[in-house]
Scaffold this motif. Structure first.
Motif, PDB file in Angstrom:
ATOM      1  N   UNK A 185       0.832  -1.212   0.000  1.00 25.85           N
ATOM      2  CA  UNK A 185       0.000   0.000   0.000  1.00 25.85           C
ATOM      3  C   UNK A 185       0.867   1.262   0.000  1.00 25.85           C
ATOM      4  N   UNK A 186       1.954   1.230   0.771  1.00 33.61           N
ATOM      5  CA  UNK A 186       2.820   2.411   0.879  1.00 33.61           C
ATOM      6  C   UNK A 186       3.904   2.435  -0.194  1.00 33.61           C
ATOM      7  N   UNK A 187       4.113   1.296  -0.877  1.00 37.27           N
ATOM      8  CA  UNK A 187       5.151   1.225  -1.900  1.00 37.27           C
ATOM      9  C   UNK A 187       6.539   1.042  -1.353  1.00 37.27           C
ATOM     10  N   UNK A 188       6.647   0.607  -0.086  1.00 35.13           N
ATOM     11  CA  UNK A 188       7.959   0.388   0.541  1.00 35.13           C
ATOM     12  C   UNK A 188       8.150  -1.086   0.824  1.00 35.13           C
ATOM     13  N   UNK A 189       9.413  -1.451   1.060  1.00 38.77           N
ATOM     14  CA  UNK A 189       9.690  -2.821   1.457  1.00 38.77           C
ATOM     15  C   UNK A 189       9.318  -3.015   2.917  1.00 38.77           C
ATOM     16  N   UNK A 190       8.876  -4.244   3.271  1.00 38.25           N
ATOM     17  CA  UNK A 190       8.521  -4.538   4.662  1.00 38.25           C
ATOM     18  C   UNK A 190       9.793  -4.570   5.493  1.00 38.25           C
ATOM     19  N   UNK A 191       9.826  -3.761   6.564  1.00 36.07           N
ATOM     20  CA  UNK A 191      10.995  -3.741   7.456  1.00 36.07           C
ATOM     21  C   UNK A 191      10.838  -4.803   8.531  1.00 36.07           C
ATOM     22  N   UNK A 192      11.948  -5.084   9.222  1.00 37.46           N
ATOM     23  CA  UNK A 192      11.893  -6.080  10.298  1.00 37.46           C
ATOM     24  C   UNK A 192      10.941  -5.633  11.399  1.00 37.46           C
ATOM     25  N   UNK A 193      10.895  -4.322  11.680  1.00 35.76           N
ATOM     26  CA  UNK A 193      10.026  -3.817  12.732  1.00 35.76           C
ATOM     27  C   UNK A 193       8.552  -4.020  12.389  1.00 35.76           C
TER      28      UNK A 193
END
Length: 197
Positions: A185-193
């Motif tokens: 949805x945000x166009x970013x990669x999923x971070x560990x957090x």
């Protein structure tokens, strides 16, 4: 350089769906605790099998129930460790395509990962729901494996381990799926957090 290698390792683990830093929550502690129980079962099985081999060869007296307990133990180990393995990105997967796809097209890649993770949650849900009647039957009727008078062991602990392990793995799949869809949805990669429940 070592720093760049560490960053690449972190990114690879996050792309696989997990990270070693995600064990701090109560859910993470529960999942990793069950994984530790699975490791204890592995050690117990090793001792039991070695003792049986020694007893067979040295005294010509096999230990009763080793084959039954080993068969049950293998399944128990798999399901106790399943959620922890998934959580830390150690699940076997073919990432030749998907990792590069997520890097080049984060939205589409994360959406595809999310669908894959939802499928994993569905499969785990089916396993857990299908195991419930078998667990209930084993608990109420006192089902066992082995031969009466020689060796018997109840089957309900095995059914319970499968049911709980599949349920927790299903929850972990859903957590990761949510993180992937949010990243899409945000166009970013999923971070560990973002993988923390």
């Amino acid at each position: 350089m070592a720093g760049e290698s560490d960053v690449e390792d972190d990114e690879r683990r996050a792309a696989a769906g997990g990270d070693d830093r995600t064990a701090a929550s109560p859910f993470g502690l529960l999942v990793d605790g069950l994984g530790a129980v699975g490791s204890v079962v592995i050690a117990a099985m090793m001792v039991m099998i070695c003792a049986d081999v020694v007893s067979r060869n040295a005294f010509a007296r096999p230990i009763s129930g080793v084959s039954e307990l080993t068969a049950m133990g293998i399944v128990t180990i798999v399901f106790l460790s399943l959620a922890s393995t998934l959580r830390h990105g150690r699940m076997s997967r073919a990432d030749l395509f998907i990792d590069g796809f997520v890097m080049r097209r984060p939205r589409a890649g994360n959406m595809l990962e999310g669908v894959y993770l939802l499928c994993g949650a569905l499969v785990c849900g089916i396993i857990a729901s299908a195991t419930w009647p078998a667990f209930e039957r084993a608990w109420t009727r006192g089902e066992f494996v082995g031969t009466q008078g020689v060796f018997t062991a109840p089957t309900w602990p095995l059914r319970f381990a499968v049911m709980v392990g599949a349920s927790l793995a299903g929850i972990q799949f859903l957590v990761f799926a949510y993180a992937r869809f949010r990243a899409a949805w945000t166009g970013r990669r999923a971070s560990a957090a973002s993988l923390e429940p």
